[in-house]
Structures are given as C-alpha cells and as structure tokens.
Design an enzyme around this catalytic site. Structure first.
Site, PDB file in Angstrom:
ATOM      1  N   ARG A  50      26.903 -16.120  26.764  1.00 54.13           N
ATOM      2  CA  ARG A  50      25.790 -15.452  27.415  1.00 54.13           C
ATOM      3  C   ARG A  50      26.290 -14.745  28.667  1.00 54.13           C
ATOM      4  NH1 ARG A  50      21.105 -20.146  27.735  1.00 54.13           N
ATOM      5  NH2 ARG A  50      20.930 -20.593  25.504  1.00 54.13           N
ATOM      6  N   ASP A  52      24.355 -13.092  32.156  1.00 54.06           N
ATOM      7  CA  ASP A  52      23.054 -13.017  32.814  1.00 54.06           C
ATOM      8  C   ASP A  52      22.640 -11.572  33.051  1.00 54.06           C
ATOM      9  OD1 ASP A  52      22.831 -15.789  32.925  1.00 54.06           O
ATOM     10  OD2 ASP A  52      23.776 -15.917  34.906  1.00 54.06           O
ATOM     11  N   TYR A 115      36.942 -13.832  33.563  1.00 55.08           N
ATOM     12  CA  TYR A 115      35.971 -13.023  34.301  1.00 55.08           C
ATOM     13  C   TYR A 115      36.637 -12.419  35.524  1.00 55.08           C
ATOM     14  CZ  TYR A 115      31.923 -15.008  31.774  1.00 55.08           C
ATOM     15  OH  TYR A 115      31.012 -15.376  30.813  1.00 55.08           O
ATOM     16  N   ARG A 200      29.713 -17.050  39.527  1.00 54.10           N
ATOM     17  CA  ARG A 200      29.007 -16.522  40.704  1.00 54.10           C
ATOM     18  C   ARG A 200      28.835 -17.591  41.780  1.00 54.10           C
ATOM     19  NH1 ARG A 200      23.805 -14.289  38.005  1.00 54.10           N
ATOM     20  NH2 ARG A 200      23.189 -13.901  40.169  1.00 54.10           N
TER      21      ARG A 200
END
Length: 251
Positions: A50, A52, A115, A200
């Site tokens: 997933r 966001d 990431y 994050r």
C-alpha cells in the site's frame, strides 16, 4: 487463466493511495479500469503493498490473472503497454507486463523494498507535491548516526500506525542514510518489509534529532518503548517515494 506481473510508476498527488476505496480515487482503481477495458474482461490487480494518499512510486508491481483470447500471444504482451497507457491518466505509467508462475504473488514474494524521502530547504515550484519544504537547518551528520541505530533493532512498533492488521511489527532494515543533494536531502531506507506509516514516522523522528530536540540515547529509548506517541510526527506524504521492489525471480 494465466498470471501476469505489471510494473508501473505513478505520481501519487491527487490519489488516495494505491488501494481501492469506496469513495475516493486510487491508483489501483485506475489501473483495474484500464486493464479491464483493454483486455475486454474484468481484471482485478493485487499490489506489492500500500502507499498512502499523496505518496509516489517510481517502481511498483502488481499481479493479475487473465484469460487470453485465442489470437493473443501469452508469451509477449509488450504491445499491450502502449494500449494500457493510453487508457491511464498521465500520472500513471505502465513500464512492462510479463508472464509469471500461477503461484507468484506481488506482495508476499517481495524480498525487499526501498523508499526514498525528499526534503528541500528553499521554495521551489517544481518540487511542489514532490518534496517536503523544510524551513530551517538540520544536522545531517547526527541524523545519519541515528539512522545507523535502526540496524540494532527489529521491532519498530513505535513507528507504526496503531490498530493495523499485521501479526508482527518486526522488520529487518538493511539500508538507512541521508544524502545531501543540491538544495536538499534524500533519505534512503530498505528493509524486508515496512509497517504502515513507518518511513514517514522514522523521518519525522530523525528530523527531531537533526533539530537537536532529542539525543541519540533518547532515540534508542523511543524505539525500545514500542510506543507510537513517543516518536516524532509523520512527515508529509509528498516527499515519499517507493523506489524499488525486489523479487527472487525478477532481474
């Protein structure tokens, strides 16, 4: 039925993440609509994970099952790429489609994900919604020292959203560092898996270290607390990119 992997990239601005939601536009919704239209049958994809709302992906994989027509070559779907792309919004681009084993799974077969988080320090219209504008200065050296501490742990409950459906909050982080770029920073992190909102939250906590609000010792205490409220706030989604997904059967 034959299973296929599809590699794509997307600018997540304007989309409520990857996964289909009842009352919001998502990347998966756009992809499934394009695939179903192009192949003239209902196609449902399953993504490698997933992302966001507002998060981007320079590399993302999904798999789907397809019943091919008699005149379609199951070994070569390269011609379909331009057709599928013509049905997708400009913010979503298909790179390739290829046949895989019937048991191949875009989510569970991934062995590593990476990431990047982008930060810039001066107003730049070309970085709008693609990087986080941070006003102030950061001690990059101490932030990188803190990033190395992540390798000492596997339980990252303090960086995870609460009430998720995961059975474990253990992850093996293999890369974590900040790199200084022209007018900005790029944080790169890779692991065997990530928790929801984990990157994050990590960046938000490392930024607190860079602002000299917490020490390296306190950073360790935060991780060991396993308490999300102890960690820093999540940084904005606009700076986050999924950049690599690794599979044992894809070169």
């Amino acid at each position: 039925m034959q299973r296929y992997f599809i590699e794509l990239s997307y600018n997540g601005t304007g989309y409520h993440g990857w996964q289909i939601q009842p009352n919001a536009l998502t990347v998966q919704q756009c992809l499934d609509t394009a695939l179903s239209t192009y192949f003239r049958q209902i196609v449902t994809s399953l993504g490698c994970g997933r992302t966001d709302s507002g998060v981007h992906a320079s590399q993302f994989y999904a798999h789907f099952d397809l019943q091919l027509e008699a005149d379609q070559n199951p070994k070569d779907l390269s011609r379909s790429i331009s057709g599928i792309n013509s049905l997708l919004p400009y913010q979503i681009a298909v790179k390739r489609v290829f046949e895989v084993a019937d048991t191949a799974h875009a989510r569970f077969d991934a062995t590593e994900r990476a990431y990047q988080y982008h930060i810039h320090f001066h107003k730049d219209p070309f970085k709008l919604d693609r990087s986080w504008l941070f006003k102030g200065s950061l001690d990059v050296h101490v932030m990188n020292e803190a990033a190395k501490i992540l390798f000492q742990y596997t339980d990252f409950s303090c960086f995870s959203k609460s009430n998720t459906q995961t059975f474990t909050n253990n992850c093996k982080i293999t890369t974590a560092y900040f790199e200084e770029k022209e007018d900005g920073l790029v944080f790169t992190i890779s692991a065997d898996r990530f928790l929801r909102n984990m990157v994050r939250a990590i960046v938000g906590t490392l930024v607190r270290i860079g602002k000299n609000e917490i020490t390296l010792a306190q950073f360790k205490e935060i991780i060991e607390s396993k308490d999300r409220s102890s960690a820093g706030q999540s940084v904005p989604a606009c700076g986050l990119y999924l950049v690599r997904v690794t599979y044992p059967f894809i070169q």
